[in-house]
Enzyme design. Structure first.
Site, PDB file in Angstrom:
ATOM      1  N   LYS A   1       0.619  -1.373   0.094  1.00 48.09           N
ATOM      2  CA  LYS A   1      -0.086  -0.045   0.034  1.00 48.09           C
ATOM      3  C   LYS A   1       0.905   1.371   0.060  1.00 48.09           C
ATOM      4  CE  LYS A   1      -3.737  -2.098   2.195  1.00 48.09           C
ATOM      5  NZ  LYS A   1      -4.772  -2.221   3.525  1.00 48.09           N
TER       6      LYS A   1
ATOM      7  N   GLY B   1      -0.801   1.436   6.228  1.00 49.19           N
ATOM      8  CA  GLY B   1      -1.011   0.360   7.232  1.00 49.19           C
ATOM      9  C   GLY B   1      -2.055  -0.694   6.810  1.00 49.19           C
ATOM     10  N   ASP B   2      -1.754  -1.848   7.746  1.00 46.34           N
ATOM     11  CA  ASP B   2      -3.008  -2.727   7.470  1.00 46.34           C
ATOM     12  C   ASP B   2      -3.006  -3.434   8.964  1.00 46.34           C
ATOM     13  OD1 ASP B   2      -4.686  -3.901   5.440  1.00 46.34           O
ATOM     14  OD2 ASP B   2      -4.203  -5.824   6.528  1.00 46.34           O
ATOM     15  N   THR B   3      -4.358  -3.953   9.338  1.00 49.08           N
ATOM     16  CA  THR B   3      -4.704  -4.597  10.505  1.00 49.08           C
ATOM     17  C   THR B   3      -5.361  -5.689  10.219  1.00 49.08           C
ATOM     18  OG1 THR B   3      -4.764  -2.497  11.651  1.00 49.08           O
ATOM     19  CG2 THR B   3      -5.712  -4.423  12.696  1.00 49.08           C
TER      20      THR B   3
ATOM     21  N   ALA C   1       0.610  -3.518  11.039  1.00 45.50           N
ATOM     22  CA  ALA C   1       1.811  -3.063  10.371  1.00 45.50           C
ATOM     23  C   ALA C   1       1.564  -1.798   9.712  1.00 45.50           C
ATOM     24  CB  ALA C   1       2.182  -4.407   9.284  1.00 45.50           C
TER      25      ALA C   1
END
Length: 193
Positions: free
Chosen positions: A55, A72-74, A109
């Protein structure tokens, strides 16, 4: 007076935007389209790190100005399974049943792309849910809150009442770990204004 942005945030998440604003670095948005598909043998931590990096790099390719791009990613992980956003009510209720009365991990992250580099950080938080009744789960699903949340709940909203304990970063569970993200921005020379 509006300040010129010093970075871009590659995220449509209102929660991420709210948290990043707390770090006092003016930002603008870029919204890259990145497919979120886990590889067959990809570990959960590797998956969420890769998504954040993809991303950030895709956002950098779209950015109208050469500024750093944060993404970010969750994900929610229980018994080694990744619980992403629920597909529908049945899937959402199945997720809540798996989380009820036990602990799971939330992995967030973050990645920052700048000057041809991409650096990232991963924060894992242990979250414990109290036991929930079937009626509570259904009422919660019907609130609409879980539909667009990793793991089918939002700790910062109505879902917070199911959380008995957290061990780690609350802001990471919401979607942007403040301490670690600020350190990442500092390393790139992006001081607060």
């Amino acid at each position: 007076m509006t300040l010129d942005p010093v970075l871009y945030l590659a995220s449509a998440s209102p929660r991420r935007r709210e948290l990043l604003a707390l770090l006092e670095r003016p930002f603008a948005l870029v919204l890259p389209a990145v497919e979120e598909c886990r590889g067959p043998d990809e570990a959960a931590a590797d998956y969420v790190r890769r998504l954040a990096r993809d991303k950030a790099l895709a956002g950098a390719a779209l950015a109208p100005r050469p500024l750093p791009v944060l993404a970010g990613d969750t994900i929610v992980v229980v018994d080694g399974d990744v619980l992403e956003k629920p597909r529908d009510q049945e899937h959402g209720l199945a997720m809540l049943r798996r989380l009820s009365g036990r602990s799971h991990q939330v992995m967030t992250a973050m990645a920052l792309a700048w000057n041809g580099r991409c650096e990232g950080v991963l924060v894992t938080t242990e979250v414990s849910f109290r036991s929930m009744t079937a009626a509570e789960m259904l009422r919660y699903w019907q609130s609409g809150e879980p539909a667009d949340k990793a793991g089918g709940y939002g700790i910062q909203g109505l879902g917070g009442r199911f959380v008995a304990r957290i061990d780690g970063s609350y802001s990471a569970v919401v979607g942007l770990p403040l301490v670690e993200t600020e350190a990442l921005l500092d390393r790139a020379g992006l001081a607060p204004l």
